[in-house]
Design an enzyme around this catalytic site. Structure first.
Site, PDB file in Angstrom:
ATOM      1  N   HIS A  19      -3.860  -9.542   3.870  1.00  0.00           N
ATOM      2  CA  HIS A  19      -5.292  -9.600   4.139  1.00  0.00           C
ATOM      3  C   HIS A  19      -5.558 -10.443   5.390  1.00  0.00           C
ATOM      4  CE1 HIS A  19      -6.382  -8.758  -0.356  1.00  0.00           C
ATOM      5  NE2 HIS A  19      -6.100  -7.669   0.319  1.00  0.00           N
ATOM      6  N   TYR A  21      -9.591 -11.953  -6.403  1.00  0.00           N
ATOM      7  CA  TYR A  21      -8.536 -12.141  -7.404  1.00  0.00           C
ATOM      8  C   TYR A  21      -8.589 -13.522  -8.063  1.00  0.00           C
ATOM      9  CZ  TYR A  21      -6.836  -7.991  -5.057  1.00  0.00           C
ATOM     10  OH  TYR A  21      -6.746  -6.733  -4.507  1.00  0.00           O
ATOM     11  N   LYS A  34      -2.268  -2.157   7.303  1.00  0.00           N
ATOM     12  CA  LYS A  34      -3.653  -1.791   7.567  1.00  0.00           C
ATOM     13  C   LYS A  34      -4.110  -2.408   8.891  1.00  0.00           C
ATOM     14  CE  LYS A  34      -8.119  -1.536   5.222  1.00  0.00           C
ATOM     15  NZ  LYS A  34      -8.876  -1.890   3.993  1.00  0.00           N
ATOM     16  N   ARG A  46       0.855  -1.187   0.000  1.00  0.00           N
ATOM     17  CA  ARG A  46       0.000   0.000   0.000  1.00  0.00           C
ATOM     18  C   ARG A  46       0.892   1.238   0.000  1.00  0.00           C
ATOM     19  NH1 ARG A  46      -2.098  -3.561   3.835  1.00  0.00           N
ATOM     20  NH2 ARG A  46      -4.202  -4.344   3.388  1.00  0.00           N
ATOM     21  N   HIS A  88      -3.432   2.719  -6.072  1.00  0.00           N
ATOM     22  CA  HIS A  88      -3.972   1.503  -5.455  1.00  0.00           C
ATOM     23  C   HIS A  88      -4.273   0.437  -6.511  1.00  0.00           C
ATOM     24  CE1 HIS A  88      -5.290  -0.501  -1.828  1.00  0.00           C
ATOM     25  NE2 HIS A  88      -6.368  -0.916  -2.442  1.00  0.00           N
ATOM     26  N   ARG A  93      -1.558  -2.027  -6.802  1.00  0.00           N
ATOM     27  CA  ARG A  93      -1.629  -3.104  -5.807  1.00  0.00           C
ATOM     28  C   ARG A  93      -2.539  -4.223  -6.323  1.00  0.00           C
ATOM     29  NH1 ARG A  93      -1.341  -4.552  -0.290  1.00  0.00           N
ATOM     30  NH2 ARG A  93      -3.284  -5.301   0.644  1.00  0.00           N
TER      31      ARG A  93
END
Length: 210
Positions: free
Chosen positions: A185, A194, A88, A61, A159, A162
């Protein structure tokens, strides 16, 4: 079968990403600028290429990139990793990096030292005349090159790189767990998007259909 392909196409269109060819074009353009700037003793292009290589090779990120310290690079003998101390949700993680990026990072640290920039463990990796590069500065950098190449769309900028990394990584081995770990994640459900068929996959299926 056709209905499933259409549903998958709709799902993948919910995320914005660049194709492999577009990312390669971006990387080549920024790298060429770095080579030109190096011959002119200009520092900007060298830093820009390091940023773009890092983002497109790791899927970090933009905030994670701006917060990187020199000590977060694990690029010594037998090491090929970048440590993200504050991802995150405040989560930390280790991201595996390709050998090419490891070499580039080590070259970059050597260059920083030659410029008499501090490369201690707590020193920021990206520092300009006004101090450490902010996430906003990196966003503007990416936006500048995307506009130059005619690739910029509203809502499709840094983004999306990414997402591009994640799409390409999944297409290579179809390993959702690897993508989840690299992106940091918390849930595999977030990574599931994805796994949907990409536009490139559909093109391969429909070309020569008849």
């Amino acid at each position: 079968m056709h209905r499933m392909v259409i549903m998958n196409l709709r799902a993948i269109m919910d995320i914005k990403y660049f194709t492999e060819a577009q990312v390669r074009l971006l990387r080549r353009t920024v790298k060429d600028k770095a080579v030109a700037d190096q011959s002119k003793k200009n520092k900007t292009g060298i830093r820009e290429w390091m940023v773009i290589d890092l983002i497109t090779s790791t899927g970090l990120r933009v905030e994670e990139v701006s917060n990187l310290r020199c000590g977060d690079l694990k690029a010594g003998y037998g090491q090929c990793e970048v440590f993200v101390s504050r991802g995150k949700g405040g989560r930390s993680r280790t991201v595996e990096i390709p050998q090419s990026l490891k070499t580039h990072l080590n070259q970059y640290l050597k260059w920083k030292k030659e410029q008499q920039e501090r490369i201690g463990p707590s020193n920021y990796l990206f520092v300009g005349q006004r101090g450490p590069w902010t996430a906003q500065a990196i966003q503007q950098l990416v936006k500048k090159y995307l506009k130059k190449l005619g690739l910029y769309e509203r809502g499709k900028s840094v983004h999306a790189l990414r997402h591009s990394y994640a799409v390409q990584l999944y297409r290579k081995k179809r390993d959702l767990r690897a993508v989840q770990k690299q992106l940091g994640h918390a849930s595999i459900q977030t990574t599931q998007i994805y796994a949907d068929v990409t536009k490139e996959d559909i093109q391969q299926q429909i070309n020569g259909l008849w």
